[in-house]
Design a protein around this motif. Sequence first.
Motif, PDB file in Angstrom:
ATOM      1  N   HIS A  54       0.824  -1.207   0.000  1.00 48.73           N
ATOM      2  CA  HIS A  54       0.000   0.000   0.000  1.00 48.73           C
ATOM      3  C   HIS A  54       0.859   1.258   0.000  1.00 48.73           C
ATOM      4  O   HIS A  54       0.593   2.217  -0.722  1.00 48.73           O
ATOM      5  N   CYS A  56       3.944   1.581  -1.100  1.00 53.79           N
ATOM      6  CA  CYS A  56       4.581   1.739  -2.408  1.00 53.79           C
ATOM      7  C   CYS A  56       3.590   2.306  -3.428  1.00 53.79           C
ATOM      8  O   CYS A  56       3.952   3.119  -4.275  1.00 53.79           O
ATOM      9  N   CYS A  57       2.358   1.841  -3.336  1.00 56.14           N
ATOM     10  CA  CYS A  57       1.331   2.353  -4.241  1.00 56.14           C
ATOM     11  C   CYS A  57       1.134   3.848  -4.019  1.00 56.14           C
ATOM     12  O   CYS A  57       1.021   4.614  -4.972  1.00 56.14           O
ATOM     13  N   LEU A  58       1.113   4.234  -2.759  1.00 60.57           N
ATOM     14  CA  LEU A  58       0.896   5.651  -2.450  1.00 60.57           C
ATOM     15  C   LEU A  58       1.990   6.511  -3.074  1.00 60.57           C
ATOM     16  O   LEU A  58       1.732   7.616  -3.538  1.00 60.57           O
ATOM     17  N   HIS A  60       3.510   5.941  -5.772  1.00 64.47           N
ATOM     18  CA  HIS A  60       3.376   6.003  -7.227  1.00 64.47           C
ATOM     19  C   HIS A  60       2.064   6.600  -7.712  1.00 64.47           C
ATOM     20  O   HIS A  60       2.006   7.123  -8.816  1.00 64.47           O
ATOM     21  N   ALA A  61       1.036   6.467  -6.918  1.00 61.85           N
ATOM     22  CA  ALA A  61      -0.286   6.855  -7.403  1.00 61.85           C
ATOM     23  C   ALA A  61      -0.288   8.332  -7.797  1.00 61.85           C
ATOM     24  O   ALA A  61       0.321   9.166  -7.136  1.00 61.85           O
TER      25      ALA A  61
ATOM     26  N   PHE B 200      -7.067  11.757 -13.148  1.00 61.14           N
ATOM     27  CA  PHE B 200      -5.750  11.224 -12.776  1.00 61.14           C
ATOM     28  C   PHE B 200      -4.957  11.029 -14.055  1.00 61.14           C
ATOM     29  O   PHE B 200      -5.473  10.510 -15.020  1.00 61.14           O
ATOM     30  N   CYS B 202      -1.735   9.057 -15.564  1.00 55.41           N
ATOM     31  CA  CYS B 202      -0.740   8.028 -15.278  1.00 55.41           C
ATOM     32  C   CYS B 202       0.188   7.882 -16.471  1.00 55.41           C
ATOM     33  O   CYS B 202      -0.268   7.782 -17.599  1.00 55.41           O
ATOM     34  N   ILE B 206       3.181   1.185 -13.871  1.00 53.42           N
ATOM     35  CA  ILE B 206       3.320   1.128 -12.411  1.00 53.42           C
ATOM     36  C   ILE B 206       2.424   2.183 -11.764  1.00 53.42           C
ATOM     37  O   ILE B 206       1.711   1.923 -10.788  1.00 53.42           O
ATOM     38  N   GLU B 207       2.418   3.362 -12.358  1.00 44.82           N
ATOM     39  CA  GLU B 207       1.530   4.399 -11.826  1.00 44.82           C
ATOM     40  C   GLU B 207       0.073   3.974 -11.936  1.00 44.82           C
ATOM     41  O   GLU B 207      -0.730   4.223 -11.036  1.00 44.82           O
ATOM     42  N   LEU B 209      -1.164   0.894 -11.993  1.00 43.27           N
ATOM     43  CA  LEU B 209      -1.468  -0.131 -10.982  1.00 43.27           C
ATOM     44  C   LEU B 209      -1.628   0.508  -9.608  1.00 43.27           C
ATOM     45  O   LEU B 209      -2.571   0.201  -8.867  1.00 43.27           O
ATOM     46  N   ALA B 210      -0.694   1.406  -9.297  1.00 45.11           N
ATOM     47  CA  ALA B 210      -0.726   2.024  -7.976  1.00 45.11           C
ATOM     48  C   ALA B 210      -1.984   2.861  -7.810  1.00 45.11           C
ATOM     49  O   ALA B 210      -2.638   2.833  -6.757  1.00 45.11           O
ATOM     50  N   THR B 211      -2.324   3.607  -8.866  1.00 47.48           N
ATOM     51  CA  THR B 211      -3.510   4.463  -8.775  1.00 47.48           C
ATOM     52  C   THR B 211      -4.768   3.626  -8.580  1.00 47.48           C
ATOM     53  O   THR B 211      -5.627   3.943  -7.757  1.00 47.48           O
ATOM     54  N   LEU B 212      -4.851   2.533  -9.346  1.00 37.11           N
ATOM     55  CA  LEU B 212      -6.036   1.684  -9.210  1.00 37.11           C
ATOM     56  C   LEU B 212      -6.105   1.104  -7.799  1.00 37.11           C
ATOM     57  O   LEU B 212      -7.182   0.973  -7.227  1.00 37.11           O
ATOM     58  N   HIS B 213      -4.951   0.776  -7.253  1.00 38.01           N
ATOM     59  CA  HIS B 213      -4.942   0.199  -5.911  1.00 38.01           C
ATOM     60  C   HIS B 213      -5.434   1.211  -4.879  1.00 38.01           C
ATOM     61  O   HIS B 213      -6.196   0.866  -3.974  1.00 38.01           O
ATOM     62  N   THR B 214      -4.978   2.456  -5.008  1.00 36.91           N
ATOM     63  CA  THR B 214      -5.362   3.457  -4.008  1.00 36.91           C
ATOM     64  C   THR B 214      -6.736   4.050  -4.278  1.00 36.91           C
ATOM     65  O   THR B 214      -7.234   4.826  -3.473  1.00 36.91           O
TER      66      THR B 214
END
Lengths: 453, 372
Positions: A54, A56-58, A60-61, B200, B202, B206-207, B209-214
């Motif tokens: 989580h 790491c995602c933060l 990059h997001a 957003f 991206c 990687i960005e 994936l991360a964005t979708l996760h958050t």
Amino acid sequence: MASKRIQRVDISKDLRDRLLRRGLTTSGDVVTKSSLELMKLSGCCGLTTDDIFHKCCLVHASKPVRAIDMLKSKDSIIRFFATSLPDLDKVLHGGLPAGTITEVAGPAGCGKTQFCMTLSVLATLPECHGGQGGAVLYIDTEGAFSARRLLEIAQCRLPDQFSDEKSLKWLASSVHIDLVQSCTALMNRLQNIEEDIITKNIKVVVLDSVASLVRKEFSSVERGMMRRTDFLLTEAALLKYIAEAFSIPIIVTNQITTRYGERPPDIHVHVEDAGDESFCGGLTAIETDGEGSYMTAALGNTWSHSVNTRLILQFLPADRRQILVAKSPVAPFTCFDFIIKDQGVVQDGIPAERFQSQISASDMDQLAAIKVAKRNVRVGRQVGLGWARLHRDLLQVFAAADCCRMLRDGRAGSWRVRFWGKNTRQIMHLTSDDVCLWMVWGILLRGSDWTPF
Amino acid sequence: MSAGLSQRELITFPLSPAVRAKLTTAGFLTVADLHNVKPSELSKEVGISLQEALEVVKIVTGEKRTTAAAGSTHSSVSALHLLEHEQSLPSIVTFCAQLDEALGGGVALRKVTEICGAPGVGKTQMCIQLAVDVSIPEELGGAGGEAVYIDTEGSFIIERVVDVATATADHCRRMAAQLDNSLDVDSYNFESILSGIHYFRCHDYIELLATLHTLTNFIQQHPKVKLVVVDSIAFPFRHNFDDLSLRTRLLTSMAQNCIKLATDFSLAVVLTNQMTTRFTPGLSGTQLMPALGESWGHACTVRLVLYWQDGQRHAMLYKSPSRRETTVLYQITTGGVRDVVAKAPTSRHSDSVEQDSDGSQESAPCKKQKLA
């Protein structure tokens, strides 16, 4: 862009060392792992790995922006780079959008480089003259750039501004040329471009052309095509990133290729037909004139996805040329006439609204002209332009004798067409549909020695 | 608590291999063995750190609780319940009545819809239209929600969104006037629409994936979000991938994420995909098909293919769990996606009919949007 070192992630030193030992050096590495893999690599239990993931995602997001804020904030609003072609600027909401890739495709000698050079001149102008007030980076892969021509364009366009030696020198020194001769060199150049953009205050990047190197270096054996696609997409991603990071327009040119053989009768046809629609002929009679081929922008479908705006240049009879907006997030399909003069690329004098033209046709290759005309009709149908505008070229051919004039009749969908032949004068009343078919067939059946009906 | 649950073996829990091995050697094999064991005791007995021990206890007892809860209600739902639920959900209209009809009222909530198409056929336009349409108030049959727009290609031009939003707002105000049930739509204008679109950008996978996760957190904070658009899913996944199996795995996990988002928050997920050319040895010529490979084709519930034919834009419903496959026409005007007004045979691959030049193209944007 992709690599943020794991040191920057907010996790305990112990954990970080463990990850580093296992070869996870960037947070991107973590994001691409499944939680099971992470558990194995880090030796931690589920909750901790979830937490690492989580965090790491933060890192990059990307951050969200509300559309309304995009519109309001001055910084992120997309500025437009005016092309000085009024009609084109109008449909594109003011010019080529900054932060995106614009592709200019066209056959050899149609004016791609001229178009780019005109834009280069415009970009160096101060903002009060509709320019960008900055420098231009011109990446030339074909060796086609001519400094003399650049100055000529500038002088003819703004004689007052560029009257003395000094201002010309200033112009020439703010256009930076890079001769690039191989794909590797191009990639290197693009990767190190940021320094130049910052130090030299670059406001426009031109890549002329994207196709020549790639088409030279990658053979068409299947493996080669895959590598080519990969190269192109990497290039596209890089260009997009540069465009956006600095909020500048990027202009690339592309070549035109001929495909042989029948266009296969499946979905493929129609898609090609659409993306590059104007090059597909379409008149059965023309296709039988021995070629069995059609033209389309080079580099394939995947590349077409990568550009944000695609402009296609093509020849029209006489000295005129046409610019066609084939793909754009803001504009519908549209086409405009332009000519290349001393002052570079300028819009054709004939206003779009007047359905009238006169042309001497002695030097006209009829079949080629019909091809163009018919093509325009097809494009125009998609565009929904006025009928007469579409068929003007056809009429010009048809009235090759001297000239013709079209007037809209009282009733809708009905036209009065006047022809001035060598000795005769003819007026006809026609409906829209008739005229088109009737004229094409008339020419084909009667050949070039046409006499007025 | 049933005996079966406490007999669950510890190796089935998400524990790291090292910890698992230590637990096994120390004789902790099932959940029952950990019953009423304190973290400090565990740490001493097994020889792991206090933190690790605490985590083990949390994981095991935590999971026990959830499995027990699930066991008691046994979370299966009857089809009747599902039907009622689905019917109560609004769909997002596309403003092309034919397309809405084909999709069963528009883009469905709780579903993942993929839009594939050639360059320039209107994928981005469709996405912008949907992002705007999701804001149509519930009184007018819309979803009355907000949109998340994840852009990987950089084609989201705000001026264009303003065009579409203005046209939509005007249309809604006209409709409200017609209905005349004293709706308050004055506050509904392009500004209110735009403030409901969260953008957003991206740049790589990687960005993304991360964005979708958050996004889960983001949507919890913005519960009005009813639509997530990813335009496009293909671009970041089509370069710099030497390891194709990694790509497939990431794509499937992303698809899973999308489905989870869609069902957890009752929202629609719309993904766009590019078309790629495939050379089939033996067959002459090439074929155009959606990118990202066969296995990705299974990821989306609804798949819509956009293409050109005879100078017209066609949309083909290629895959859908509830609607039959059809082909419809649509066009893109200044105001956004609309019906092709004049005639033209629908749901057919007719190759003959040449369109009359003027009529259909210059007509005003169609106002056939129906109330749900």
